[in-house]
Write a protein that holds these residues in place. Structure first.
Motif, PDB file in Angstrom:
ATOM      1  N   ASN A   1       0.648   3.434   0.738  1.00  0.00           N
ATOM      2  CA  ASN A   1       1.172   2.126   0.300  1.00  0.00           C
ATOM      3  C   ASN A   1       1.359   2.088  -1.224  1.00  0.00           C
ATOM      4  OD1 ASN A   1       1.350   0.813   2.708  1.00  0.00           O
ATOM      5  ND2 ASN A   1      -0.760   0.028   2.665  1.00  0.00           N
TER       6      ASN A   1
ATOM      7  N   ASN B   1       4.878   1.947  -3.195  1.00  0.00           N
ATOM      8  CA  ASN B   1       5.170   0.822  -4.100  1.00  0.00           C
ATOM      9  C   ASN B   1       5.619   1.346  -5.456  1.00  0.00           C
ATOM     10  OD1 ASN B   1       4.561  -1.102  -2.265  1.00  0.00           O
ATOM     11  ND2 ASN B   1       2.535  -1.638  -3.116  1.00  0.00           N
TER      12      ASN B   1
ATOM     13  N   LYS C   1      10.822  -7.533  -2.427  1.00  0.00           N
ATOM     14  CA  LYS C   1      11.864  -6.609  -1.937  1.00  0.00           C
ATOM     15  C   LYS C   1      12.837  -7.340  -1.026  1.00  0.00           C
ATOM     16  CE  LYS C   1       8.711  -3.022  -2.826  1.00  0.00           C
ATOM     17  NZ  LYS C   1       7.592  -2.228  -2.353  1.00  0.00           N
TER      18      LYS C   1
ATOM     19  N   GLY D   1       1.710  -4.412   2.549  1.00  0.00           N
ATOM     20  CA  GLY D   1       1.114  -3.153   2.065  1.00  0.00           C
ATOM     21  C   GLY D   1      -0.142  -3.376   1.235  1.00  0.00           C
TER      22      GLY D   1
HETATM   23 MG   LIG Z   1       4.359  -1.902  -0.392  1.00  0.00          MG
END
Ligand SMILES: [Mg+2]
Ligand SMILES: Nc1ncnc2c1ncn2[C@@H]1O[C@H](COP(=O)(O)OP(=O)(O)OP(=O)(O)O)[C@@H](O)[C@H]1O
Length: 559
Positions: A458, A462, A511, A520
């Protein structure tokens, strides 16, 4: 670091504590200093007063003895000699010679014998005063009446200050008088012995305030002293004046000669009190020093204490933020478990049916259909979205897992290397370099391998998303005391101050729709929390972000 200075609350608190402490310390200190000085000054003044009074008493005794001694000598001469004998010049001379030679310097300048008509019959001394008549003199009648007389100081024929003592005798021919002149100088010297110290004075004045002996400072013998003797009481009296310098002058008086003369002793306090002033300066110095020490200590301790308090407060608010986050996740976890369970079954059916429909499409009759392509893409879209929905429910179940993490022997460096391998091709396509700075000899810990992999995945994902393309990611591991720290640093877009508060919130994402779930970080947070660790980050907009995962070193049990 002086955290508290930034917070008005602490500044206010600091001001108040300092003020109160200083007040509580200063007031008693200053009061005490003042009281001690006041008492001390009083004792000092009393001492000077007593000194002056005592001097007046003892000096007046000396003067009384002086006068008494001379009067006694004259009385003895009168009592032991006949008038007829003494009125003869030669005899009087003899007596005069005897008393001036045998006794110490008595200051008797001359002797005279006067009969009851005031006629001086015989005279022994440096002047030729024989034959003078004193009948008109006021003292003549007085001595005839009272028997003894001491005059004031006067100049007389001799042009030098002197005074007389006269004693009367009595025999067949009636009253007669023996008169002696006393040298004022010797008398003056006697009184002068009391002129002590730098400001001490001693002199005698008569009823009219005329100096009978020379004062030390202002005035001369036989001048007027300006003192009004009638205002003074019967006993040895006491006066107190302030001179132009503000110094107090103490006077003590003692009566002499049937209250006709006053012996005055005076002393200025100013210079005599220099000892007191030195003490006062010392007291003020000590108080000032004490105050300074109190100020410095108070300010220092208050600042240190408040600093500690501020640091502790900051720690508490950080802890609070983490607790709130865990609460949120716990609540969501319950809900997610329900939703995931309910949604998973229909999803499975939809997925299965979509697969079945795809299989059916392989039949020839369908393949010839003019809408075949459209059917196929629709079914693939259904499969894609079912898969996405499953992923979301799977992630949501991350919160809901009640069971303890499954414990493996975990080598953190190894997990990171594997995770990077999985993501490396994706990163390379976007021209992102992943650097590893892994500390060797990290201890193997007891933790959940797959959960940790999920967390790192995660975080690295990211970081890749934040960079977009062209950049670098740095992964670092280290051991600090009983913790292992994994840092993942990117030079991506960074997180704005406002968003920093929300990144761990479930479903928070920046996003595009369909690209990020926003789960996440929140899932990672709760997984790491369950392992007894923490996730923190620091970020600056446009400069990049670093996430730190801290895990406790839990040594695996020996199998
Ligand atoms: Mg993420
Ligand atoms: N390294 C980073 N740099 C900049 N922003 C970040 C970084 N990591 C997380 N964020 C921000 O935090 C948000 C939440 O992240 P999180 O991982 O929880 O969800 P997501 O990445 O948006 O979705 P998902 O993880 O499901 O793909 C992101 O949308 C992004 O705005």
């Amino acid at each position: 670091m002086e955290i508290y200075v930034r917070k008005p609350l602490y500044r206010k608190l600091q001001k108040r504590i300092i003020m109160i402490t200083l007040l509580v310390c200063f007031i008693p200190l200053i009061l005490l200093g003042g009281i001690i000085y006041y008492q001390f000054a009083n004792v000092y003044k009393e001492k000077i007063e007593d000194q002056v009074k005592y001097k007046a008493k003892s000096e007046s005794n000396a003067v009384k003895i002086f006068l008494k001694e001379r009067t006694s000598i004259l009385s003895t001469i009168v009592d032991t000699n006949k008038f007829d004998f003494l009125k003869q010049q030669d005899n009087l001379f003899n007596v005069f010679e005897v008393i001036n030679h045998r006794a110490d310097n008595l200051g008797i300048v001359d002797l005279g014998i006067i009969d009851n008509t005031g006629q001086q019959l015989a005279y022994a001394g440096p002047y030729n005063l024989k034959g003078l008549n004193y009948e008109e003199q006021p003292w003549f009648n007085e001595v005839m009446a009272k028997g003894v007389y001491i005059s004031d100081v006067f100049m007389g024929f001799r042009k030098m200050p002197h005074f007389i003592i006269a004693v009367s005798g009595y025999d067949r021919s009636g009253k007669w008088i023996l008169r002696a002149t006393i040298d004022s100088d010797i008398f003056n010297r006697l009184v002068k012995t009391a002129q002590t110290g730098r400001t001490g004075d001693a002199y005698i004045i008569n009823k009219e305030g005329i100096f009978q002996t020379a004062p030390r400072f202002t005035g001369k013998i036989l001048e007027n002293s300006g003192i009004d003797i009638t205002t003074l009481g019967e006993e040895a009296s006491f006066e107190e004046n302030k001179n132009t310098d503000g110094d107090t002058k103490y006077y003590a008086g003692a009566w002499l000669k049937n209250n006709e003369w006053l012996l005055v002793i005076s002393q200025e306090t100013g210079r005599e009190m220099s000892g007191l002033f030195a003490t006062r300066n010392l007291v003020v110095g000590i108080i000032l020093f004490g105050c300074l020490a109190i100020v410095i200590t108070t300010v220092f301790t208050t600042r240190t204490t408040l600093n500690r308090l501020a640091e502790a407060d900051e720690g508490i608010s950080e802890l609070n933020a983490q607790l709130i986050q865990s609460d949120k996740l716990a609540a969501l976890g319950k809900m997610a478990a329900g939703i995931a369970h309910e949604v998973n079954n229909p999803l499975a059916v939809i997925g299965e049916k979509a697969g079945w429909m795809k299989d059916l499409l392989e039949d020839e009759e369908f393949q010839e259909s003019e809408n075949f392509k459209e059917y196929l893409t629709s079914i693939e879209k259904i499969e894609h979205h079912v898969e996405r929905a499953r992923k979301i429910t799977h992630n949501m179940l991350g919160f809901a897992r009640r069971m303890e993490p499954h414990l493996d022997d975990v080598d953190l460096n190894e997990i990171l290397i594997q995770t990077v391998e999985l993501l490396e091709s994706h990163a390379r396509i976007n021209n992102i370099e992943i650097q590893k700075d892994l500390q060797e000899d990290l201890p193997v810990i007891a933790s959940d391998q797959s959960q940790l992999q999920q967390v790192f995945m995660n975080l690295i994902n990211n970081a890749i998303d934040a960079i977009g393309s062209n950049g670098s990611i740095e992964i670092k591991t280290s051991r600090v005391k009983s913790n292992l720290i994994i840092s993942i640093k990117d030079n991506g877009e960074g997180i704005s101050a406002e968003q920093q508060r929300k990144v761990f919130d479930p479903f928070f994402t920046t996003k595009a729709a369909g690209k990020g779930t926003g789960l996440g970080l929140s899932v990672s947070f709760s997984l790491i929390e369950k392992m007894g660790g923490t996730i923190t980050f620091e970020s600056k907009k446009t400069e990049g972000t670093t996430f730190h995962v801290t895990l406790p070193v839990v040594i695996p049990e020996k199998k």
